[in-house]
Design an enzyme around this catalytic site. Sequence first.
Site, PDB file in Angstrom:
ATOM      1  N   LYS A  68       7.960   3.572 -14.953  1.00  0.00           N
ATOM      2  CA  LYS A  68       7.606   1.972 -14.587  1.00  0.00           C
ATOM      3  C   LYS A  68       6.217   2.009 -14.864  1.00  0.00           C
ATOM      4  CE  LYS A  68       8.146  -1.243 -10.985  1.00  0.00           C
ATOM      5  NZ  LYS A  68       8.812  -1.979 -10.223  1.00  0.00           N
ATOM      6  N   GLY A 100       7.341 -13.050  -7.751  1.00  0.00           N
ATOM      7  CA  GLY A 100       7.936 -14.345  -7.772  1.00  0.00           C
ATOM      8  C   GLY A 100       8.084 -14.974  -9.069  1.00  0.00           C
ATOM      9  N   CYS A 160       1.169   1.100  -9.430  1.00  0.00           N
ATOM     10  CA  CYS A 160       0.946   0.277  -8.267  1.00  0.00           C
ATOM     11  C   CYS A 160      -0.402  -0.169  -8.269  1.00  0.00           C
ATOM     12  CB  CYS A 160       1.122   1.424  -7.222  1.00  0.00           C
ATOM     13  SG  CYS A 160       0.546   0.323  -5.541  1.00  0.00           S
ATOM     14  N   GLY A 183       0.774  -1.207   0.005  1.00  0.00           N
ATOM     15  CA  GLY A 183      -0.001  -0.018  -0.003  1.00  0.00           C
ATOM     16  C   GLY A 183       0.964   1.165  -0.108  1.00  0.00           C
TER      17      GLY A 183
END
Lengths: 309, 263
Positions: free
Chosen positions: A169, A222, A133, A76
């Site tokens: 990004k 991951g 995000c 967050g």
Amino acid sequence: MKNDRSRISVEFLGKRAATPLVLPAGIMGMTWSGMKYTWENGCGIITSKSLTMEPRKGHAGPVIAEFEGGMLNCMGLCNPGIEEGLAEVNEFRKFYEVPVIVSIFATTIDDFLTLTQKVNESRGDFVELNLSCPNVSDEYGLPLAASKIKVAEIVSAVKMVSKIPVIAKLSPNVSGLTEICTAAEAAGADALCLINTLGPGMLIDIDLQRSVLSNRTGGMSGPCVKPVALRAVFEAYSRVKIPIIGTGGVSNGRDAVEMLMAGASLVGVGSALYEGGIGIFEQINQDILTYMDQYGYGTITDIPRLEKM
Amino acid sequence: MLKRITLPVAEIVNENETIRTFYFEKKLGALPGQFIMLSDLVTGEKPFSISECESGYFGVTIKKLGTFTQALFEKKPGDLLSYRGAYGSSFSISGRNVLLVGGGYATPPLYYLSKELLKAGAELTVVNGARSKKELVFCERFSNLSLSYQRITDAGCLGRAGSSVDIAQVLLEENHYDMVYVSGPELMMRAMRNLLQNYPELNYEFLFERYMKCAIGICGNCTIDPLGIRLCVEGPVLARDKIVQLTEFGEYHRNAAGIKEYF
């Protein structure tokens, strides 16, 4: 020869990174000493936490949930705010000749510009626009990276103001990612960072009958995201001329070489810290050198890229 | 490794009005000093040190401090909670003549450590200090172990007034220890570090507390200056060689946003 680290040193936007490994935003980069510790252990470029106008405590726990192929997180955007965050960057950069990417997050062009002006006054080497995000959509709606128009607007506005190179990004969770990449490049971005976390995803605890993450959903990272990251980097590499930081699911040296072959100039390593520990950076560096020896590459830039699409 | 386990609370022991030990019937396999992340998946998730750990059960001792621990205190045996771990570094099990110094609600992890040290054949002296008699926890448990046990409160309700550091000072002068373990409030631990400067040959380990979020070494919230090591992975137990280098110790910590808060 094998342990000669200069062979994996990379020139990136006018700065010299001792290794091709980048600590991505959100990982370890909260404190100056955390940056130092990561660099000491073989990371070449450090990215700060995404800094915002005001401090953010982030979401309540649990903010991490593991599953078979990786993990979800909903941190967050916790960060001490632009002032304190840059103080940490400055404290690190004052003593260490290590390039630092200052990641910033905002939801309006005005705030992005204010943040950029503050970064101008810091010791940061690059500014990275976190347009992607996935964990704050409750507050802010869809990430800006979903729209090539918004991406272009913000990048070009920031480019007008920034005294240092600008990295965009971007999110993999969009349609037409390559168009967004080319829009960022056309707007003046000096580099791209691909990818932010995937999804978002969700996990449920069937005993408590609740979502595991406090925010219900979280960005996926991951090993399971590596194929998506490779595809995104390769497609972007095929279409843009600016360098790309390839990040997503890199857990070992062979993954890192894959990312380089897909077209990345630098390779992000984040979630692998969990399984691999702090030694993961040096392990990957050594594995890249081993690969280079196996195929007779003198320097890391000799590793060939795939033929563009 | 990060597998989350959800299970009913087996038993809850009231240590005093604001401190309870929650027991779970599960083999955890944790080492002394390690911690779990415990959550109700509603109010939050926090790290708690293991205070007891046997083959069939384990316990964590929790102080009611904020909304999350308040929610935990509303739980009854049979209610479900979720944990992951155990995480972090552990106390070494070393030393023949060992001093353990605890303060307030940070003392319970030393109980699990004491049991393991006794199994290893060490001679133990445990000092347990708190502000008041009510805040002294685990007294009966320590008294039932074959070790030398001393209690002290700031108020002096047990005959003498002072801190566990005051007792440790006397004990260190009068005895020869080869290992010291400390778990207490940070300013108390800093006083112990200062005291132990007089014993340059003596090895020691402290149990640290910092704001933790991921607990798996990724988020960086619990890094400690100037080393940058993560207290969830390289800690929470640190040994003398690291502790003497810490500049942040006893000065400040960082909150959930990463902002420094001074002690």
